[in-house]
Scaffold this motif. Structure first.
Motif, PDB file in Angstrom:
ATOM      1  N   LEU A  79      19.862 -47.374  12.978  1.00  0.00           N
ATOM      2  CA  LEU A  79      20.986 -47.639  13.871  1.00  0.00           C
ATOM      3  C   LEU A  79      20.554 -47.719  15.331  1.00  0.00           C
ATOM      4  N   GLU A  80      19.593 -46.912  15.717  1.00  0.00           N
ATOM      5  CA  GLU A  80      19.153 -46.901  17.108  1.00  0.00           C
ATOM      6  C   GLU A  80      18.181 -48.019  17.452  1.00  0.00           C
ATOM      7  N   ASN A  81      17.606 -48.659  16.426  1.00  0.00           N
ATOM      8  CA  ASN A  81      16.579 -49.663  16.694  1.00  0.00           C
ATOM      9  C   ASN A  81      16.891 -51.057  16.164  1.00  0.00           C
ATOM     10  N   TRP A  82      17.547 -51.168  15.016  1.00  0.00           N
ATOM     11  CA  TRP A  82      17.661 -52.475  14.360  1.00  0.00           C
ATOM     12  C   TRP A  82      19.088 -52.880  14.030  1.00  0.00           C
ATOM     13  N   ALA A  83      20.057 -52.086  14.422  1.00  0.00           N
ATOM     14  CA  ALA A  83      21.442 -52.437  14.103  1.00  0.00           C
ATOM     15  C   ALA A  83      21.925 -53.567  15.011  1.00  0.00           C
ATOM     16  N   SER A  84      23.171 -53.939  14.864  1.00  0.00           N
ATOM     17  CA  SER A  84      23.762 -55.011  15.656  1.00  0.00           C
ATOM     18  C   SER A  84      23.668 -54.697  17.147  1.00  0.00           C
ATOM     19  N   PHE A  85      23.621 -55.737  17.955  1.00  0.00           N
ATOM     20  CA  PHE A  85      23.424 -55.579  19.397  1.00  0.00           C
ATOM     21  C   PHE A  85      24.501 -54.704  20.034  1.00  0.00           C
ATOM     22  N   ASP A  86      25.706 -54.701  19.452  1.00  0.00           N
ATOM     23  CA  ASP A  86      26.788 -53.912  20.029  1.00  0.00           C
ATOM     24  C   ASP A  86      26.832 -52.481  19.488  1.00  0.00           C
ATOM     25  N   VAL A  87      25.853 -52.140  18.651  1.00  0.00           N
ATOM     26  CA  VAL A  87      25.791 -50.796  18.070  1.00  0.00           C
ATOM     27  C   VAL A  87      24.669 -49.978  18.679  1.00  0.00           C
ATOM     28  N   VAL A  88      23.488 -50.606  18.850  1.00  0.00           N
ATOM     29  CA  VAL A  88      22.293 -49.854  19.240  1.00  0.00           C
ATOM     30  C   VAL A  88      22.441 -49.122  20.572  1.00  0.00           C
ATOM     31  N   ASP A  89      23.290 -49.591  21.460  1.00  0.00           N
ATOM     32  CA  ASP A  89      23.456 -48.956  22.773  1.00  0.00           C
ATOM     33  C   ASP A  89      24.796 -48.237  22.924  1.00  0.00           C
ATOM     34  N   ASP A  90      25.506 -48.060  21.814  1.00  0.00           N
ATOM     35  CA  ASP A  90      26.829 -47.445  21.885  1.00  0.00           C
ATOM     36  C   ASP A  90      26.860 -46.191  21.014  1.00  0.00           C
ATOM     37  N   PRO A  91      26.831 -45.005  21.617  1.00  0.00           N
ATOM     38  CA  PRO A  91      26.829 -43.759  20.831  1.00  0.00           C
ATOM     39  C   PRO A  91      28.017 -43.634  19.884  1.00  0.00           C
ATOM     40  N   PHE A  92      29.173 -44.163  20.283  1.00  0.00           N
ATOM     41  CA  PHE A  92      30.353 -44.070  19.423  1.00  0.00           C
ATOM     42  C   PHE A  92      30.109 -44.749  18.086  1.00  0.00           C
ATOM     43  N   TYR A  93      29.550 -45.950  18.124  1.00  0.00           N
ATOM     44  CA  TYR A  93      29.318 -46.683  16.883  1.00  0.00           C
ATOM     45  C   TYR A  93      28.109 -46.135  16.121  1.00  0.00           C
ATOM     46  N   ILE A  94      27.115 -45.663  16.822  1.00  0.00           N
ATOM     47  CA  ILE A  94      25.970 -45.056  16.134  1.00  0.00           C
ATOM     48  C   ILE A  94      26.431 -43.844  15.330  1.00  0.00           C
ATOM     49  N   VAL A  95      27.221 -42.983  15.973  1.00  0.00           N
ATOM     50  CA  VAL A  95      27.736 -41.807  15.268  1.00  0.00           C
ATOM     51  C   VAL A  95      28.646 -42.227  14.113  1.00  0.00           C
ATOM     52  N   GLY A  96      29.466 -43.250  14.338  1.00  0.00           N
ATOM     53  CA  GLY A  96      30.381 -43.698  13.302  1.00  0.00           C
ATOM     54  C   GLY A  96      29.680 -44.247  12.078  1.00  0.00           C
ATOM     55  N   TYR A  97      28.695 -45.120  12.306  1.00  0.00           N
ATOM     56  CA  TYR A  97      27.951 -45.673  11.165  1.00  0.00           C
ATOM     57  C   TYR A  97      27.089 -44.604  10.498  1.00  0.00           C
ATOM     58  N   LEU A  98      26.571 -43.663  11.277  1.00  0.00           N
ATOM     59  CA  LEU A  98      25.821 -42.556  10.694  1.00  0.00           C
ATOM     60  C   LEU A  98      26.739 -41.696   9.824  1.00  0.00           C
ATOM     61  N   ALA A  99      27.937 -41.445  10.313  1.00  0.00           N
ATOM     62  CA  ALA A  99      28.908 -40.671   9.540  1.00  0.00           C
ATOM     63  C   ALA A  99      29.261 -41.382   8.233  1.00  0.00           C
ATOM     64  N   LEU A 100      29.486 -42.691   8.322  1.00  0.00           N
ATOM     65  CA  LEU A 100      29.749 -43.460   7.108  1.00  0.00           C
ATOM     66  C   LEU A 100      28.579 -43.359   6.148  1.00  0.00           C
ATOM     67  N   GLY A 101      27.349 -43.387   6.693  1.00  0.00           N
ATOM     68  CA  GLY A 101      26.169 -43.267   5.850  1.00  0.00           C
ATOM     69  C   GLY A 101      26.089 -41.927   5.151  1.00  0.00           C
ATOM     70  N   VAL A 102      26.461 -40.853   5.833  1.00  0.00           N
ATOM     71  CA  VAL A 102      26.448 -39.526   5.217  1.00  0.00           C
ATOM     72  C   VAL A 102      27.399 -39.479   4.029  1.00  0.00           C
ATOM     73  N   VAL A 103      28.593 -40.002   4.223  1.00  0.00           N
ATOM     74  CA  VAL A 103      29.554 -40.052   3.117  1.00  0.00           C
ATOM     75  C   VAL A 103      29.043 -40.962   2.009  1.00  0.00           C
ATOM     76  N   TRP A 104      28.485 -42.086   2.404  1.00  0.00           N
ATOM     77  CA  TRP A 104      28.012 -43.098   1.461  1.00  0.00           C
ATOM     78  C   TRP A 104      26.944 -42.531   0.524  1.00  0.00           C
ATOM     79  N   ILE A 105      25.916 -41.923   1.102  1.00  0.00           N
ATOM     80  CA  ILE A 105      24.809 -41.442   0.263  1.00  0.00           C
ATOM     81  C   ILE A 105      25.199 -40.211  -0.535  1.00  0.00           C
ATOM     82  N   SER A 106      26.214 -39.481  -0.062  1.00  0.00           N
ATOM     83  CA  SER A 106      26.639 -38.294  -0.805  1.00  0.00           C
ATOM     84  C   SER A 106      27.256 -38.660  -2.150  1.00  0.00           C
ATOM     85  N   LEU A 107      27.701 -39.904  -2.269  1.00  0.00           N
ATOM     86  CA  LEU A 107      28.219 -40.370  -3.558  1.00  0.00           C
ATOM     87  C   LEU A 107      27.116 -40.463  -4.602  1.00  0.00           C
ATOM     88  N   SER A 108      25.840 -40.434  -4.151  1.00  0.00           N
ATOM     89  CA  SER A 108      24.721 -40.551  -5.082  1.00  0.00           C
ATOM     90  C   SER A 108      24.743 -39.456  -6.135  1.00  0.00           C
TER      91      SER A 108
END
Length: 262
Positions: A57-86
């Motif tokens: 998220l901090e290096n290769w995500a969309s241009f409007d995500v990599v510099d925005d802490p709100f979206y980085i935290v949001g996509y990271l949060a989604l990822g935590v929920v996502w992988i927990s389904l494993s």
């Protein structure tokens, strides 16, 4: 921004899920001291998974995500929920359960299998975040394709071999290592296949198929090795499994490197 409420929901859900993980991993069992191995294994897998997603998220995500802490935290949060389904998914198709096998029966092998699927899913989800796109819905679609491929890979292994019984019944660490290695290797290839700037659904699926096809050979190799592997009590079986797992992941890394940037 119209999508902000969704990300607030992702954040709240992630707090709940992380709290659940920490409680289940740290709460005492009837033999807390003897159960330290599976606690460390799953804590490490969870931490590595979160770190991998955050790095993407901090290096290769969309241009409007990599510099925005709100979206980085949001996509990271989604990822935590996502992988927990494993853990739930693994319970569904391989009958390897976190509570019954890991917590109640101190099954270190089951913890390795779950941890491997966590990390493989995290890498696949991270790949779905790589590149520019119009919103979180295309990230979900790309990540769904890549993580479904990881799940399918280990499902095939469980279906046509006795890997499930070796892990859940025999507590076979070697079988768990091979299982986890396939999940991680498939995650690496599927994550790379899902990476890239969004064009449309058809282009995403075509590009994914063109890159992800070697996963079939990773699965085939895993099935052959699993069916030929000696039982857990044979000397050197775990070391051989670790060697095979390292080779499988190395092949995946080499292939992803050869494909190049998205």
């Amino acid at each position: 921004m119209v999508d902000q409420p969704f990300f607030i929901i992702f954040d709240a859900a992630a707090v709940v899920v992380l709290g659940w993980w920490l409680w289940k991993l740290l709460a005492p069992t009837h033999h807390f001291v003897q159960h330290w191995r599976w606690r460390i294994a799953l804590l490490a897998a969870l931490a590595l998974s979160i770190a991998a997603i955050l790095f993407v998220l901090e290096n290769w995500a969309s241009f409007d995500v990599v510099d925005d802490p709100f979206y980085i935290v949001g996509y990271l949060a989604l990822g935590v929920v996502w992988i927990s389904l494993s853990a739930k998914v693994l319970h569904g198709f391989a009958d390897i359960r976190f509570r019954q096998d890991v917590r109640d029966r101190n099954n270190f092998a089951a913890a390795i299998a779950i941890g491997g699927l966590l990390l493989g899913s995290a890498i696949a989800y991270g790949g779905g975040n790589i590149g520019d796109g119009p919103g979180f819905h295309v990230v979900i679609f790309s990540a769904l394709v890549s993580t479904a491929t990881v799940y399918s890979s280990v499902w095939v292994l469980a279906l046509v071999s006795d890997a499930e019984e070796r892990v859940s019944v025999d507590h076979d660490v070697g079988a768990a290592v091979r299982f986890a290695a396939l999940a991680i290797a498939a995650g690496l290839v599927a994550g790379r296949a899902a990476a890239g700037n969004w064009v449309d659904t058809e282009s995403t699926l075509v590009d994914f198929t063109q890159v992800a096809w070697p996963i079939a050979f990773l699965v085939a190799a895993s099935v052959v090795v699993e069916r030929r592997s000696p039982p857990v009590y044979v000397a050197g079986s775990t070391a051989g499994s670790a060697l095979f797992g390292a080779a499988l992941i190395a092949v995946a890394v080499g292939y992803v490197y050869s494909v190049g940037a998205w």
